[in-house]
Design a protein around this motif. Structure first.
Motif, PDB file in Angstrom:
ATOM      1  N   ASP A  45     -17.150  -2.831  12.902  1.00 23.84           N
ATOM      2  CA  ASP A  45     -18.182  -2.186  13.707  1.00 23.84           C
ATOM      3  C   ASP A  45     -18.581  -0.831  13.127  1.00 23.84           C
ATOM      4  O   ASP A  45     -19.271  -0.053  13.792  1.00 23.84           O
ATOM      5  CB  ASP A  45     -17.678  -1.974  15.147  1.00 23.84           C
ATOM      6  N   LEU A  46     -18.148  -0.563  11.912  1.00 22.11           N
ATOM      7  CA  LEU A  46     -18.487   0.702  11.268  1.00 22.11           C
ATOM      8  C   LEU A  46     -19.979   0.752  10.931  1.00 22.11           C
ATOM      9  O   LEU A  46     -20.623  -0.289  10.781  1.00 22.11           O
ATOM     10  CB  LEU A  46     -17.666   0.879   9.985  1.00 22.11           C
ATOM     11  N   PRO A  47     -20.530   1.943  10.794  1.00 16.45           N
ATOM     12  CA  PRO A  47     -21.942   2.061  10.416  1.00 16.45           C
ATOM     13  C   PRO A  47     -22.232   1.369   9.089  1.00 16.45           C
ATOM     14  O   PRO A  47     -21.354   1.294   8.215  1.00 16.45           O
ATOM     15  CB  PRO A  47     -22.148   3.576  10.296  1.00 16.45           C
ATOM     16  N   MET A  48     -23.420   0.864   8.945  1.00 13.44           N
ATOM     17  CA  MET A  48     -23.833   0.168   7.729  1.00 13.44           C
ATOM     18  C   MET A  48     -23.557   1.020   6.499  1.00 13.44           C
ATOM     19  O   MET A  48     -23.868   2.201   6.460  1.00 13.44           O
ATOM     20  CB  MET A  48     -25.326  -0.153   7.794  1.00 13.44           C
ATOM     21  N   GLY A  49     -22.904   0.417   5.511  1.00 18.06           N
ATOM     22  CA  GLY A  49     -22.640   1.108   4.259  1.00 18.06           C
ATOM     23  C   GLY A  49     -21.320   1.847   4.201  1.00 18.06           C
ATOM     24  O   GLY A  49     -20.897   2.284   3.126  1.00 18.06           O
ATOM     25  N   GLN A  50     -20.620   1.967   5.355  1.00 17.73           N
ATOM     26  CA  GLN A  50     -19.335   2.665   5.353  1.00 17.73           C
ATOM     27  C   GLN A  50     -18.218   1.687   5.023  1.00 17.73           C
ATOM     28  O   GLN A  50     -18.148   0.591   5.585  1.00 17.73           O
ATOM     29  CB  GLN A  50     -19.067   3.323   6.699  1.00 17.73           C
ATOM     30  N   ILE A  51     -17.343   2.071   4.114  1.00 16.33           N
ATOM     31  CA  ILE A  51     -16.256   1.203   3.668  1.00 16.33           C
ATOM     32  C   ILE A  51     -15.186   1.106   4.749  1.00 16.33           C
ATOM     33  O   ILE A  51     -14.764   2.113   5.319  1.00 16.33           O
ATOM     34  CB  ILE A  51     -15.630   1.735   2.361  1.00 16.33           C
ATOM     35  N   SER A  52     -14.745  -0.109   5.031  1.00 18.64           N
ATOM     36  CA  SER A  52     -13.655  -0.317   5.987  1.00 18.64           C
ATOM     37  C   SER A  52     -12.331   0.077   5.351  1.00 18.64           C
ATOM     38  O   SER A  52     -12.001  -0.334   4.237  1.00 18.64           O
ATOM     39  CB  SER A  52     -13.602  -1.789   6.407  1.00 18.64           C
ATOM     40  N   GLY A  53     -11.562   0.876   6.088  1.00 19.74           N
ATOM     41  CA  GLY A  53     -10.244   1.270   5.599  1.00 19.74           C
ATOM     42  C   GLY A  53      -9.317   0.091   5.407  1.00 19.74           C
ATOM     43  O   GLY A  53      -8.450   0.101   4.524  1.00 19.74           O
ATOM     44  N   LEU A  54      -9.507  -0.955   6.220  1.00 16.05           N
ATOM     45  CA  LEU A  54      -8.679  -2.152   6.069  1.00 16.05           C
ATOM     46  C   LEU A  54      -9.002  -2.866   4.767  1.00 16.05           C
ATOM     47  O   LEU A  54      -8.093  -3.218   4.002  1.00 16.05           O
ATOM     48  CB  LEU A  54      -8.889  -3.093   7.256  1.00 16.05           C
ATOM     49  N   SER A  55     -10.280  -3.085   4.493  1.00 13.42           N
ATOM     50  CA  SER A  55     -10.675  -3.772   3.263  1.00 13.42           C
ATOM     51  C   SER A  55     -10.198  -2.993   2.036  1.00 13.42           C
ATOM     52  O   SER A  55      -9.712  -3.576   1.064  1.00 13.42           O
ATOM     53  CB  SER A  55     -12.195  -3.937   3.217  1.00 13.42           C
ATOM     54  N   GLU A  56     -10.328  -1.687   2.085  1.00 17.24           N
ATOM     55  CA  GLU A  56      -9.890  -0.864   0.961  1.00 17.24           C
ATOM     56  C   GLU A  56      -8.375  -0.939   0.780  1.00 17.24           C
ATOM     57  O   GLU A  56      -7.876  -1.058  -0.341  1.00 17.24           O
ATOM     58  CB  GLU A  56     -10.319   0.584   1.188  1.00 17.24           C
ATOM     59  N   ALA A  57      -7.628  -0.901   1.895  1.00 19.29           N
ATOM     60  CA  ALA A  57      -6.166  -0.966   1.811  1.00 19.29           C
ATOM     61  C   ALA A  57      -5.704  -2.290   1.216  1.00 19.29           C
ATOM     62  O   ALA A  57      -4.749  -2.332   0.436  1.00 19.29           O
ATOM     63  CB  ALA A  57      -5.558  -0.771   3.200  1.00 19.29           C
ATOM     64  N   ILE A  58      -6.382  -3.378   1.579  1.00 24.42           N
ATOM     65  CA  ILE A  58      -6.029  -4.682   1.015  1.00 24.42           C
ATOM     66  C   ILE A  58      -6.168  -4.650  -0.505  1.00 24.42           C
ATOM     67  O   ILE A  58      -5.292  -5.126  -1.240  1.00 24.42           O
ATOM     68  CB  ILE A  58      -6.919  -5.792   1.621  1.00 24.42           C
ATOM     69  N   THR A  59      -7.259  -4.077  -0.990  1.00 22.29           N
ATOM     70  CA  THR A  59      -7.501  -3.997  -2.433  1.00 22.29           C
ATOM     71  C   THR A  59      -6.471  -3.112  -3.120  1.00 22.29           C
ATOM     72  O   THR A  59      -5.929  -3.464  -4.177  1.00 22.29           O
ATOM     73  CB  THR A  59      -8.909  -3.434  -2.704  1.00 22.29           C
ATOM     74  N   ILE A  60      -6.156  -1.980  -2.523  1.00 20.72           N
ATOM     75  CA  ILE A  60      -5.267  -1.002  -3.152  1.00 20.72           C
ATOM     76  C   ILE A  60      -3.808  -1.450  -3.125  1.00 20.72           C
ATOM     77  O   ILE A  60      -3.062  -1.248  -4.090  1.00 20.72           O
ATOM     78  CB  ILE A  60      -5.411   0.372  -2.465  1.00 20.72           C
ATOM     79  N   LEU A  61      -3.396  -2.083  -2.021  1.00 24.34           N
ATOM     80  CA  LEU A  61      -1.972  -2.367  -1.814  1.00 24.34           C
ATOM     81  C   LEU A  61      -1.574  -3.812  -2.075  1.00 24.34           C
ATOM     82  O   LEU A  61      -0.398  -4.154  -1.976  1.00 24.34           O
ATOM     83  CB  LEU A  61      -1.583  -2.010  -0.373  1.00 24.34           C
ATOM     84  N   LYS A  62      -2.534  -4.677  -2.430  1.00 21.95           N
ATOM     85  CA  LYS A  62      -2.271  -6.119  -2.490  1.00 21.95           C
ATOM     86  C   LYS A  62      -1.153  -6.505  -3.457  1.00 21.95           C
ATOM     87  O   LYS A  62      -0.484  -7.521  -3.262  1.00 21.95           O
ATOM     88  CB  LYS A  62      -3.544  -6.876  -2.838  1.00 21.95           C
ATOM     89  N   ASP A  63      -0.929  -5.704  -4.492  1.00 22.72           N
ATOM     90  CA  ASP A  63       0.112  -6.042  -5.474  1.00 22.72           C
ATOM     91  C   ASP A  63       1.405  -5.274  -5.244  1.00 22.72           C
ATOM     92  O   ASP A  63       2.318  -5.335  -6.070  1.00 22.72           O
ATOM     93  CB  ASP A  63      -0.407  -5.765  -6.891  1.00 22.72           C
ATOM     94  N   MET A  64       1.497  -4.540  -4.141  1.00 25.52           N
ATOM     95  CA  MET A  64       2.703  -3.768  -3.848  1.00 25.52           C
ATOM     96  C   MET A  64       3.758  -4.686  -3.235  1.00 25.52           C
ATOM     97  O   MET A  64       3.544  -5.277  -2.169  1.00 25.52           O
ATOM     98  CB  MET A  64       2.363  -2.616  -2.900  1.00 25.52           C
ATOM     99  N   GLU A  65       4.875  -4.799  -3.893  1.00 28.24           N
ATOM    100  CA  GLU A  65       5.900  -5.781  -3.518  1.00 28.24           C
ATOM    101  C   GLU A  65       6.456  -5.552  -2.117  1.00 28.24           C
ATOM    102  O   GLU A  65       6.825  -6.498  -1.420  1.00 28.24           O
ATOM    103  CB  GLU A  65       7.049  -5.726  -4.544  1.00 28.24           C
ATOM    104  N   ASP A  66       6.530  -4.304  -1.680  1.00 31.37           N
ATOM    105  CA  ASP A  66       7.147  -3.990  -0.393  1.00 31.37           C
ATOM    106  C   ASP A  66       6.191  -4.138   0.789  1.00 31.37           C
ATOM    107  O   ASP A  66       6.583  -3.912   1.931  1.00 31.37           O
ATOM    108  CB  ASP A  66       7.699  -2.555  -0.403  1.00 31.37           C
ATOM    109  N   VAL A  67       4.960  -4.496   0.523  1.00 24.49           N
ATOM    110  CA  VAL A  67       3.955  -4.662   1.576  1.00 24.49           C
ATOM    111  C   VAL A  67       3.573  -6.137   1.661  1.00 24.49           C
ATOM    112  O   VAL A  67       3.281  -6.764   0.644  1.00 24.49           O
ATOM    113  CB  VAL A  67       2.702  -3.804   1.299  1.00 24.49           C
TER     114      VAL A  67
END
Length: 225
Positions: free
Chosen positions: A172-194
């Motif tokens: 529901d974020l304003p158009m064009g604003q990056i979702s913190g969830l989507s960004e976290a998935i990209t950044i943390l996806k290869d972290m073994e402890d997550v």
């Protein structure tokens, strides 16, 4: 394919996995300290997260349960809403209350809210805190900004389990604003402890029509894109 026999046990009941991905999610909730449950509504990601929080509390693995959710509709500015802070944020957290009442009973849940063993607060109130000896759940995480998600994840203290749930396709974020969830998935996806469990429409466990409705909307979205 048979569903693996996995469950979360609280004093009042045992919550069994209803799909293979739910079983995987339950394993992640047991084994990891930071868990992302991602996917459409009706897949049980929040319900199972609350069950795990209650189970950890009842077995004294944590001292308290903390639940928060970004109040995007109010822009995290809740002052104009009537009532005290609890009144202001309750409408955003009804799924959490429903699950707590289911697992604990309304009387016990409200007593734990009164004595602080259950804390419910808007995401903005997590800033500057360190959360230790707790199970902390961030619900509707797709509505966090990048800065809010980073802030939340960095609140993690000793003996804490963090569970983040949301659907990146329903922000529901304003158009064009990056979702913190989507960004976290990209950044943390290869972290073994997550741990990440990604649910699909096939995992919807509400009324059978819910999955059909979601598929129809996805089909229409594909046509128009």
């Amino acid at each position: 394919m048979n569903t693996p026999r996995k469950s979360i046990k609280v004093k009042k009941k045992s919550i069994d996995a209803r799909s293979p991905r739910q079983a995987t999610y339950i394993d992640a909730l047991e084994d990891k300290d930071m868990i992302f449950g991602i996917g459409p509504a009706g897949t049980g990601k929040t319900y199972l997260a609350v069950a795990k929080a209650v189970a950890l509390y009842e077995t004294k693995m944590v001292e308290r349960m903390v639940f928060c959710r970004p109040a995007v509709e109010a822009g995290e500015k809740l002052g104009f809403l009537p009532g005290d802070m609890q009144d202001k944020i309750d409408p955003y957290l009804s799924p959490i209350y429903d699950a707590l009442y289911d697992f604990l009973g309304k009387e016990i849940a409200e007593k734990l809210l009164e004595n602080g063993d259950i804390e419910i607060a808007p995401l903005a109130f997590m800033r500057g805190r360190t959360l230790s000896d707790a199970c902390v759940i961030l619900d509707e995480a797709q509505n966090t900004t990048s800065a809010q998600m980073k802030m939340f994840l960095s609140r993690m203290g000793d003996r804490t389990k963090m569970i983040i749930t949301g659907d990146p396709d329903q922000t529901d974020l304003p158009m064009g604003q990056i979702s913190g969830l989507s960004e976290a998935i990209t950044i943390l996806k290869d972290m073994e402890d997550v741990a990440f469990t990604e649910f699909t429409i096939d995992d919807v466990v509400r009324h059978h029509l819910v999955a059909k409705i979601l598929r129809a909307y996805d089909k229409q979205k594909s046509k128009s894109s």
